[in-house]
Enzyme design. Structure first.
Site, PDB file in Angstrom:
ATOM      1  N   ASP A 221      20.796  -8.808 -27.122  1.00 22.11           N
ATOM      2  CA  ASP A 221      20.666  -9.892 -28.104  1.00 22.11           C
ATOM      3  C   ASP A 221      19.182 -10.257 -28.220  1.00 22.11           C
ATOM      4  OD1 ASP A 221      21.371 -12.029 -29.782  1.00 22.11           O
ATOM      5  OD2 ASP A 221      21.735 -13.394 -28.101  1.00 22.11           O
TER       6      ASP A 221
ATOM      7  N   GLU B 107      15.031  -9.100 -32.005  1.00 18.86           N
ATOM      8  CA  GLU B 107      14.234  -8.921 -33.249  1.00 18.86           C
ATOM      9  C   GLU B 107      12.772  -8.703 -32.926  1.00 18.86           C
ATOM     10  OE1 GLU B 107      16.430 -11.356 -32.634  1.00 18.86           O
ATOM     11  OE2 GLU B 107      18.051 -10.369 -33.712  1.00 18.86           O
TER      12      GLU B 107
ATOM     13  N   ASP C 254      24.729 -14.434 -36.101  1.00 22.05           N
ATOM     14  CA  ASP C 254      25.324 -15.770 -35.987  1.00 22.05           C
ATOM     15  C   ASP C 254      25.878 -16.275 -37.306  1.00 22.05           C
ATOM     16  OD1 ASP C 254      24.618 -15.606 -33.376  1.00 22.05           O
ATOM     17  OD2 ASP C 254      22.885 -16.943 -33.530  1.00 22.05           O
TER      18      ASP C 254
END
Ligand code: MIG
Length: 819
Positions: free
Chosen positions: A408, A411, A486
């Site tokens: 997770d 980015e 999300d």
């Protein structure tokens, strides 16, 4: 070197997109190198054309003095043998021809035109702009013919058609994004253009911040560009979209076959924060007889969010816990974020420092930023030694029994940094040629899962790992599944999950799903039930919830909804043989399991915009209800005959129908002649071998032969790479008198345990006059015998189904029923 990088970065920060674009000028030198490449100089710019295969041309256009190595993070294969390229040069143009495409490079000024073998224009540069540069910015403008539509672009919400829209690729953490939010977490700068049923594809392989303007700025041209690097794209002439996708994925790599357990139902939440809660959840599934294969541990399992540690007060004995869960049939995945707490008493940080594993600030020190653990350093996943170091850190988790790795925040997301990510001028080692973060931002997440996958695979002694990522780039499917980040517990988010997943499939990533129920917010029972129904037919079927929200396990919405949810998850498990076959096909061909209608039916213009129904594999049309309160669903049926999966009712395609879809039902349709393999319900994939293997055969149209694939292997090892699988073709044909299902010979050396095959000929109006198996008459019985070795048939009047049972065999065998 650092200085040089800094000046590039500050120049690009200053330039923005102010568009003092300089178009390519006249060509002043042409060099033809061997029989596959040509280099053309136009002033201080150089164009290189390389024939990778007859149906792929590589176009690079950049500053002659840049000396940029032809390095790609995505492309794993760039050349195929047997290319047939011809180069013909005249003062006006250079023609590069293969049997599939001709590129005409106009010399005065330099402009590209791609022609099909008949000489029709497939695509061409916009005549006034073409390929341009403005400082470090690069852009390519192409003509945008009327009626051309654009698809793909990876993870994009909103309309599946991208004509008239502008998009950016810059991996970004945007919780509670909406249909209009752009960019999102993943960047796949690949698209299809489709015009009159014919497609071509472009993969703009540039990991800087890139942009696509598909006719938002102009009605007659589209463009794509980047804030650095080169115009560097691959052109796929098509005209078949499926072929383009196949070739593109052959270039950037395909998904390994996932472990079968990862295709079961997955339960996640932020967080199951203690051993007792995890046991309670696991027990909750088994006691309610709701199937589930995976449980996730989110960030609270760690000691102060330190990666590769356990919070020993909440999880005193992880190995025992995971062992106990394993005995109950659960596989455990844990979250692993990139940020490493800069705490000198933390061994992982110390060992990373010792190996110079972290991204550096432009001034030379560590680049740090704050994430969950507090101040963190960030592994430089673009460096081979860092990935190796990273991969080795998983030894402890693997020894504890963890088999799923959830990457997770990659980015990467940084709470306190300007731009919410690593500084653009921070320095990545790049294996000896240092690169600013701006040049590798979009591949950071993919390189992280590369490090994870390559690290855990050897640790698992031949067992398949499962890796899930939020951020990625073209080719990320080589290492990891992906989810859509999300989302929100709203009907709008349920609806946009479909085009997002379809867009990923169209861009080479087949293993995709959305957080079922919505991550942020409080779904109604109705919304959860509908989302679960969609989830049953997304490759990744995972429910998740943000911290602090209500419980969102499938039994949390009252008894009626619990019963429906159980049936929906049962349905997923029944379909696993079909789903597994479709995922193997995706792994072998790049064609996604969950497929946009336009990919399967490119000649049917009605599907140009369809994103509320889709194909799963090539036999099954899935039409989920995504509107609150709806109990009917309007479905556009492709041409030909279709069958309602549940009732066996024949439906004439080519128009639209409206079907009943009460809350417990997801409308499913099988194409005529299709054979859908299913199995018994199990509580987890490893509970029992498939038995019986049910083959539901929908009537072929008279005089037409249909084939459906069937694939199976051990589901957990890589032995399939050595031919240990069980694969056969199921062929149906029929006329007015007979229907035949031919089970082709099995190829591969896998041996499933002995089992019964249960062939169900659907939609057969009256009991047949006879049934033969391998040419021998089969006895009719009122009810089918329990003995799995028995050979028998019976007829069910209510469902109009002929059921034929017999022991499965490797040999080819025909089942024939006579009217
Ligand atoms: O800052 O790990 O998208 O799935 O539960 C939030 C906590 C970090 C974001 C992920 C979400 C996950 C959450 N994470």
């Amino acid at each position: 070197m650092r200085h040089f990088l800094l000046s590039i970065v500050s120049a690009l920060l200053a330039s923005s997109c102010s568009a003092a674009w300089h178009s390519a000028g006249n060509v002043d030198a042409v060099t033809i190198a061997g029989d596959t490449a040509a280099t053309l100089r136009a002033g201080d710019q150089t164009l290189t054309v390389t024939v990778c295969a007859d149906d792929v041309l590589h176009i690079r256009f950049g500053r002659s003095d840049a000396g940029t190595p032809d390095r790609s993070w995505a492309v794993v294969r760039g050349a195929w043998p047997g290319r047939h390229a011809r180069f013909a040069e005249s003062p006006a143009e250079l023609r590069v021809s293969t049997p599939r495409v001709t590129l005409v490079v106009g010399m005065k000024p330099l402009r590209l035109t791609f022609l099909d073998p008949a000489g029709n224009v497939i695509a061409r540069d916009d005549s006034s702009l073409g390929m341009c540069r403005d400082g470090n910015d690069v852009g390519a403008w192409m003509a945008m013919p009327e009626g051309e539509q654009y698809y793909g672009f990876g993870e994009k919400a909103g309309d599946i058609r991208k004509r008239n829209s502008a998009m950016t690729m810059w991996n970004s953490d945007i919780p509670a994004y909406g249909a209009d939010t752009d960019p999102l977490y993943q960047s796949i700068p690949f698209f299809f253009a489709v015009r009159s049923g014919k497609a071509y594809g472009i993969f703009f392989d540039n990991p800087w911040r890139t942009w696509f303007d598909m006719g938002k700025e102009s009605r007659s041209r589209y463009a794509f560009g980047a804030e650095g690097g080169e115009i560097n794209y691959y052109f796929f002439p098509g005209p078949s979209a499926k072929e383009i996708l196949s070739r593109f994925t052959a270039m950037v790599g395909r998904m390994p076959i996932p472990p079968r357990w990862s295709l079961g139902y997955q339960q996640c939440r932020w967080s199951y924060a203690s051993e007792s809660r995890v046991r309670e959840i696991a027990g909750g599934f088994r006691s309610r007889r709701i199937p589930c294969d995976m449980i996730y541990l989110d960030i609270d399992y760690m000691d102060g969010y330190r990666i590769f540690t356990w919070n020993r007060s909440a999880f005193p004995d992880p190995k025992r816990l995971i062992g106990d869960l394993g005995a109950m049939g659960f596989t455990v995945a844990v979250i692993v974020d990139p940020g490493i707490k800069t705490d000198t008493s933390y061994a992982v940080f110390r060992s990373g420092l010792a190996r110079d594993a972290f991204v550096r600030a432009s001034g030379g020190g560590l680049w740090t930023g704050s994430v969950w653990p507090g101040t963190c350093a960030f592994p430089d996943f673009t460096s081979t030694t860092t990935r190796e170091w990273w991969g080795s850190q998983f030894a402890g988790l693997v020894a504890d029994g963890v088999r799923g790795f959830w990457n997770d925040m990659n980015e990467p997301s940084v709470f306190d940094a300007p731009g919410k990510t690593i500084g653009l001028d921070a320095v990545h080692g790049g294996d000896g040629s240092p690169l600013p973060h701006a040049a590798v931002h979009n591949v950071y997440g993919m390189e992280m899962v590369r490090g994870t996958y390559d690290g855990v695979r050897p640790l698992m002694h031949g067992q398949r790992p499962f890796v899930l990522t939020r951020a990625s780039y073209a080719g990320g499917e080589r290492y990891s599944a992906a989810w859509t980040g999300d989302n929100v517990s709203s009907w709008e988010h349920l609806a946009i999950a479909i085009p997002m997943c379809l867009g990923m499939g169209l861009s080479g990533q087949p293993f995709i799903g959305s957080d079922i129920g919505g991550f942020i917010g409080h779904p109604s029972g109705e919304l959860f039930a509908r989302w679960l129904e969609l989830g049953a037919f997304t490759p990744l079927m995972r429910a998740h919830s943000v911290t602090g929200e209500i419980n969102k396990e499938p039994w949390e919405f009252g008894d009626t909804i619990t019963a429906m949810n159980r049936e929906t998850i049962n349905l997923r498990y029944r379909f696993l043989p079909y789903i597994y076959t479709a995922m193997q096909e995706a792994s072998a061909s790049g064609l996604p399991a969950m497929r946009a209608m336009l990919l399967e039916f490119p000649d049917d213009p009605r599907f140009a915009e369809t994103a509320d129904e889709f194909m799963f594999g090539s036999e099954l049309l899935v039409a989920p209800v995504i509107v609150q309160g709806d109990v009917r669903k309007r479905v556009l049926l492709p041409r030909g005959a279709w069958y309602d999966f549940l009732s066996g009712e024949r439906l004439e395609g080519g128009g639209s129908i409206t079907v009943d879809a009460p809350l417990e039902r997801i409308p499913l349709f099988a194409r005529a002649g299709g054979v859908i393999p299913t199995q018994q319900v199990v509580q987890y994939t490893g509970e029992a071998p498939i038995s019986p293997l049910t083959l539901t055969a929908f009537p072929p149209e008279p005089g037409t032969e249909y084939t459906s694939p069937y694939y199976e292997d051990d589901g957990t090892t890589f032995d399939y790479e050595r031919g240990v699988y069980w694969r056969r073709t199921l062929r149906q044909s029929g006329d007015g008198e007979t229907r035949t299902l031919a089970l082709g010979p099995v190829s591969g050396t896998y041996e499933p345990p002995p089992r019964r095959v249960d062939v169900r000929f659907a939609a057969f109006g009256a009991p047949p006059h006879g049934v033969t198996l391998g040419g021998k008459d089969v006895p009719r019985t009122a009810s089918l015998p329990a003995d799995p070795a028995a050979v028998a048939w019976s007829y069910d009047t209510a469902s109009r189904t002929v059921e034929v049972v017999f022991p499965d065999t490797r040999q080819a065998i025909d089942v024939v029923i006579r009217r």
